[in-house]
Motif scaffolding. Sequence first.
Motif, mmCIF file in Angstrom:
data_model
loop_
_atom_site.group_PDB
_atom_site.id
_atom_site.type_symbol
_atom_site.label_atom_id
_atom_site.label_comp_id
_atom_site.label_asym_id
_atom_site.label_seq_id
_atom_site.Cartn_x
_atom_site.Cartn_y
_atom_site.Cartn_z
ATOM 1 N N UNK A 1 20.435 117.273 68.471
ATOM 2 C CA UNK A 1 21.109 116.475 67.068
ATOM 3 C C UNK A 1 22.298 116.699 66.784
ATOM 4 N N UNK A 2 23.104 115.546 66.466
ATOM 5 C CA UNK A 2 24.310 115.979 66.239
ATOM 6 C C UNK A 2 25.197 115.649 67.584
ATOM 7 N N UNK A 3 26.403 116.200 67.752
ATOM 8 C CA UNK A 3 27.263 116.383 69.190
ATOM 9 C C UNK A 3 26.557 117.142 69.900
ATOM 10 N N UNK A 4 26.511 117.098 71.256
ATOM 11 C CA UNK A 4 25.915 117.914 72.203
ATOM 12 C C UNK A 4 27.094 118.983 72.469
ATOM 13 N N UNK A 5 26.378 120.353 72.745
ATOM 14 C CA UNK A 5 27.054 121.328 72.863
ATOM 15 C C UNK A 5 28.014 121.147 74.198
ATOM 16 N N UNK A 6 27.749 120.436 75.079
ATOM 17 C CA UNK A 6 28.476 120.098 76.247
ATOM 18 C C UNK A 6 29.290 118.922 76.295
ATOM 19 N N UNK A 7 29.651 118.200 75.121
ATOM 20 C CA UNK A 7 30.507 117.151 74.672
ATOM 21 C C UNK A 7 31.877 117.463 75.097
ATOM 22 N N UNK A 8 32.414 116.583 75.847
ATOM 23 C CA UNK A 8 34.068 116.432 76.119
ATOM 24 C C UNK A 8 34.686 115.636 75.400
ATOM 25 N N UNK A 9 35.564 116.116 74.275
ATOM 26 C CA UNK A 9 36.250 115.377 73.587
ATOM 27 C C UNK A 9 37.789 115.052 73.919
ATOM 28 N N UNK A 10 38.170 113.880 74.016
ATOM 29 C CA UNK A 10 39.122 113.120 74.592
ATOM 30 C C UNK A 10 40.309 112.606 73.620
ATOM 31 N N UNK A 11 41.272 112.964 73.704
ATOM 32 C CA UNK A 11 42.420 112.572 72.681
ATOM 33 C C UNK A 11 43.150 111.383 73.664
ATOM 34 N N UNK A 12 43.250 110.079 73.011
ATOM 35 C CA UNK A 12 43.868 109.077 73.576
ATOM 36 C C UNK A 12 45.558 109.335 73.519
ATOM 37 N N UNK A 13 46.278 109.255 74.520
ATOM 38 C CA UNK A 13 47.566 109.436 74.452
ATOM 39 C C UNK A 13 48.397 107.943 73.928
ATOM 40 N N UNK A 14 49.591 107.970 73.423
ATOM 41 C CA UNK A 14 50.294 106.914 73.305
ATOM 42 C C UNK A 14 50.598 106.038 74.225
ATOM 43 N N UNK A 15 50.948 106.651 75.501
ATOM 44 C CA UNK A 15 51.134 105.737 76.715
ATOM 45 C C UNK A 15 50.240 106.094 77.597
ATOM 46 N N UNK A 16 50.015 105.141 78.693
ATOM 47 C CA UNK A 16 49.068 105.573 79.913
ATOM 48 C C UNK A 16 49.780 105.576 81.083
ATOM 49 N N UNK A 17 49.096 106.548 81.907
ATOM 50 C CA UNK A 17 49.898 106.935 83.395
ATOM 51 C C UNK A 17 49.517 105.841 84.268
ATOM 52 N N UNK A 18 50.426 105.357 85.095
ATOM 53 C CA UNK A 18 50.263 104.472 86.180
ATOM 54 C C UNK A 18 49.788 105.385 87.358
ATOM 55 N N UNK A 19 48.807 104.654 88.101
ATOM 56 C CA UNK A 19 48.302 105.275 89.265
ATOM 57 C C UNK A 19 49.497 105.366 90.197
ATOM 58 N N UNK A 20 49.580 106.362 91.193
ATOM 59 C CA UNK A 20 50.380 106.396 92.142
ATOM 60 C C UNK A 20 49.966 105.430 93.381
ATOM 61 N N UNK A 21 50.934 104.986 94.123
ATOM 62 C CA UNK A 21 50.762 104.021 95.195
ATOM 63 C C UNK A 21 49.581 104.492 95.937
ATOM 64 N N UNK A 22 49.508 105.741 96.402
ATOM 65 C CA UNK A 22 48.266 106.139 97.093
ATOM 66 C C UNK A 22 46.891 105.997 96.445
ATOM 67 N N UNK A 23 46.947 106.403 95.207
ATOM 68 C CA UNK A 23 45.776 106.268 94.395
ATOM 69 C C UNK A 23 45.321 104.933 94.083
ATOM 70 N N UNK A 24 46.397 103.925 93.563
ATOM 71 C CA UNK A 24 45.960 102.524 93.645
ATOM 72 C C UNK A 24 45.605 101.912 95.052
ATOM 73 N N UNK A 25 46.032 102.261 95.936
ATOM 74 C CA UNK A 25 45.609 101.815 97.269
ATOM 75 C C UNK A 25 44.168 102.075 97.398
ATOM 76 N N UNK A 26 43.740 103.102 97.038
ATOM 77 C CA UNK A 26 42.224 103.606 97.233
ATOM 78 C C UNK A 26 41.246 102.725 96.230
ATOM 79 N N UNK A 27 41.867 102.226 95.208
ATOM 80 C CA UNK A 27 41.338 101.037 94.244
ATOM 81 C C UNK A 27 41.070 99.911 95.080
ATOM 82 N N UNK A 28 41.978 99.395 95.547
ATOM 83 C CA UNK A 28 42.432 98.108 96.163
ATOM 84 C C UNK A 28 41.137 98.238 97.475
ATOM 85 N N UNK A 29 41.098 99.349 98.045
ATOM 86 C CA UNK A 29 39.864 99.311 99.201
ATOM 87 C C UNK A 29 38.690 99.514 98.870
#
Length: 408
Positions: free
Chosen positions: A5-33
Amino acid sequence: MGGHRGPAPWRVRVRGPATLERLSAADASNVVLDAPDQVNAFLLAGLLAPGGWVPPGGVPDLDQLRAVVAERIGDHPSGPTGPPSQDGATDPPSTSTQPGSTGSTGPLRRFSQRVVRRRRQLVWEPCEPDLRWHVRAVAPVDGSVGMAQLCAALMTQQVDPDRPLWELLVVPGAATDAPGLVLRVHHAVADGAVGVQMLGALLDPGRPVHAAQAPPVHAAQAPPVHASQAPPVPAVPTRRRIRLRPDVWLTGLRRVTAVLRATVPATVLLGPIGPHRGVAFAEVDLAPLARAARGAGATVNDALLAAVCVATEHALAVAGQPVPPVLPASVPVVLPDHRGSGNAVGVMLVDLPTGEQDPGRRLAAVAARTSAAKADARAQGTFELTRTRWGARLFARLARRQHFVALS
């Protein structure tokens, strides 16, 4: 799992940033693949010993495991660190810390992020992981054979792109006295070497991890086995290294053209890659293997390549297939600096010699070839076709057929 009941004791709380981080070329290529018929994820599998959330002979306490995972992920903020560009996204950090460390450059932050497209860019967006999904038990399996079959099936199932790109699966029945554990991670998040350290950061935070060292390919291998004889590669961006070394251009051109031409006669090893995968587990005492490899001037990885080569040669002969004088293989090589990217793996193309019956001479021949190829791969950096979006798309099409190397 539905009694909270209520928030789970193992919940991960995430704070959203003002800007987003771009994937590196190597990481982005793995999304394309990644595609339904070409899943781009890796697995780390093992057996769990009793202790903590694994009671002796009992059922693992998933809520306790989720609490541990939530604590570890919570130590790794999910926000970017660099200044935003004109499109509102930041580039990956230019410096990196160890994968298991706290701070915004530790890759465990990816466990509370997902990949989204903003304009024409792929970026990391904060996303609270639902640990009831990411950390869960699967149906019981029948021993190590069932565990292998499960892993093979997972290799053909895409990771949910609407969630953070990872799963931690508890596998009952993997052994008579212990459950199994599988960490499944999309390759955009990390390479396999970093994945080993990420698993350690999740479940064994007391283990020291040193950022200055390139992570080992296999966690069980002793550091001396992987000590490179080549001089260290300066932490210089790939494009700058290419400008300073014209010979790198020629090596890169040779590596790319290798994708486009046949290098061995047609065998059953070449052709379209099918929809199924096979997994088998083997238990090896690494200590005597490492001593024997060092005695031949080789590494454990060289010994593995030599074993794969002789086994493949035997399989081709039994099947009545032609055995080429060499078996071209593409082998991953850990690069010395991740520079904010989850992936820092080069590729060495090695011709594994066939026809040698003496194990010592075979191993020495493999080691001689990998020693030079490893240095070239680290000088080249990531594979050339994964450095741009168009190159990654071409590589994705080519990778659906095994036609330029015999093994990988």
